[in-house]
Design an enzyme around this catalytic site. Structure first.
Site, PDB file in Angstrom:
ATOM      1  N   HIS A 157      27.900  80.165  88.447  1.00  0.00           N
ATOM      2  CA  HIS A 157      27.215  79.873  87.179  1.00  0.00           C
ATOM      3  C   HIS A 157      28.169  79.333  86.110  1.00  0.00           C
ATOM      4  O   HIS A 157      27.916  79.477  84.914  1.00  0.00           O
ATOM      5  CB  HIS A 157      26.523  81.129  86.624  1.00  0.00           C
ATOM      6  N   ILE A 179      24.558  75.185  95.933  1.00  0.00           N
ATOM      7  CA  ILE A 179      24.139  74.988  94.551  1.00  0.00           C
ATOM      8  C   ILE A 179      23.109  76.057  94.231  1.00  0.00           C
ATOM      9  O   ILE A 179      22.288  76.412  95.088  1.00  0.00           O
ATOM     10  CB  ILE A 179      23.543  73.570  94.349  1.00  0.00           C
ATOM     11  N   ASP A 180      23.139  76.574  93.009  1.00  0.00           N
ATOM     12  CA  ASP A 180      22.182  77.585  92.589  1.00  0.00           C
ATOM     13  C   ASP A 180      20.751  77.157  92.898  1.00  0.00           C
ATOM     14  O   ASP A 180      20.419  75.967  92.834  1.00  0.00           O
ATOM     15  CB  ASP A 180      22.284  77.841  91.079  1.00  0.00           C
ATOM     16  N   ARG A 181      19.920  78.127  93.157  1.00  0.00           N
ATOM     17  CA  ARG A 181      18.519  77.857  93.495  1.00  0.00           C
ATOM     18  C   ARG A 181      17.838  76.935  92.477  1.00  0.00           C
ATOM     19  O   ARG A 181      17.128  76.002  92.849  1.00  0.00           O
ATOM     20  CB  ARG A 181      17.757  79.180  93.571  1.00  0.00           C
ATOM     21  N   THR A 223      19.113  74.808  90.385  1.00  0.00           N
ATOM     22  CA  THR A 223      19.872  73.602  90.057  1.00  0.00           C
ATOM     23  C   THR A 223      19.635  72.539  91.115  1.00  0.00           C
ATOM     24  O   THR A 223      19.661  72.827  92.309  1.00  0.00           O
ATOM     25  CB  THR A 223      21.378  73.912  89.965  1.00  0.00           C
TER      26      THR A 223
END
EC number: 5.4.99.-
Length: 320
Positions: free
Chosen positions: A246, A146-148, A150
């Site tokens: 994203h 998961i994105d940093r 998020t």
């Protein structure tokens, strides 16, 4: 035991700072403990951590060899003595962890021990569920990322077979991922599907959405439904059909409803209006919808896991 003789360039510095530089994987808490227990000696005797070193001093360190290894992502767990994890679910094969916004899943190039995978490995090491010195090849690993910035549920595999099966199920889209997102304005229609094409600019680490296929693009599909509308904001539940970089953030922005707090794809004006600088996006629910046999993970088929509390939902909608 390892010995070091203080040379000219190290003379004058404190004992604890020399040890920190010489043994970068040694946690600060263990450093203090080892000095107190005289496992780190100065000229054959115990010493205080702020003792000043002189040219020719001899330092003996009774420290396990693994702490002297060159720092890497594979041994970063050694630096952590108190793992910080919000565990959603755990069994003998997998671990589901609620990753906080701002935490990296893996190092982003430069070595860092404060990553999700390092904390997971440190936790399993402390619990004796993983014995790295006895493992020939496998180390606990993440099945998804998961994105940093998020928040959300990340799956970690405790053994090689669990990793293989879970990766296969994710690849075959047999693990359903649902996100909560706060966006600007009401969606029209209130529920639907965002379909388009995404291509990535690797230099900018940013993706762009197009309504038609262009060179290098990939299809991107996100289902959504509106859960609440309040104060000019909408709370959405989004389900990833594809899993592009994203994807949710870029598609919502392309649709004219940017994610609140998103500094890359969002609206600076809206973010300032609400005083929000943290993106309101959370991978809050997983459903293991296995369509084929899952081997040692078959017992998870049909099960659902979710995060009980999502702060931005309570902040803007007072619901959960």
């Amino acid at each position: 035991m390892k010995e070091f003789t203080i040379e000219k360039n190290d003379a004058g510095q404190r004992l604890d700072r020399f040890v920190t530089k010489t043994v970068p994987l040694l946690p600060a808490s263990l450093l203090q403990k080892y000095i107190r227990l005289k496992r780190i000696k100065l000229n054959g005797k115990g010493a205080k951590q702020d003792a000043k070193l002189a040219l020719g001093d001899n330092i003996q360190m009774y420290i396990n060899d693994e702490f002297f290894e060159a720092p890497s992502e594979e041994n970063a767990y050694l630096k952590i003595t108190e793992p910080q994890l919000d565990i959603v679910y755990e069994d003998e094969n997998i671990l589901l962890v609620n990753k906080k916004a701002g935490v990296l899943c893996h190092s982003d190039g430069a070595w860092s021990y404060n990553t999700l995978i390092a904390h997971i490995q440190a936790y399993l090491y402390a619990e004796r569920a993983w014995r790295p010195r006895e493992e020939n090849a496998f180390a606990p690993a993440l099945c998804n990322r998961i994105d940093r910035n998020t928040q959300g549920i990340v799956i970690a595999a405790k053994n090689a077979e669990a990793l293989r099966v879970m990766n296969e199920k994710i690849k075959n889209r047999e693990v359903e991922k649902y996100y909560l997102a706060v966006v600007s304005g009401p969606m029209r229609p209130a529920a639907g599907k965002l379909e388009g094409y995404i291509f990535k600019d690797a230099v900018k680490n940013q993706v762009f959405v197009s309504d038609r296929s262009v060179a290098g693009s990939k299809t991107a599909v996100t289902e959504y439904r509106t859960l609440a509308v309040q104060n000019g904001l909408s709370l959405l539940e989004c389900r990833l059909i594809t899993g592009r970089t994203h994807q949710i953030r870029a598609q919502l922005s392309h649709a004219g409803h940017p994610l609140l707090g998103d500094g890359k794809y969002g609206s600076g004006k809206t973010n300032r209006q609400y005083g929000e600088n943290g993106q309101a996006l959370c991978s809050y629910r997983l459903v293991f919808g296995f369509k084929t046999d899952a081997g040692i993970l078959q017992y998870l088929s049909g099960r659902e896991f979710k995060i009980a509390k999502v702060d931005f939902v309570e902040k803007y909608f007072n619901i959960n």
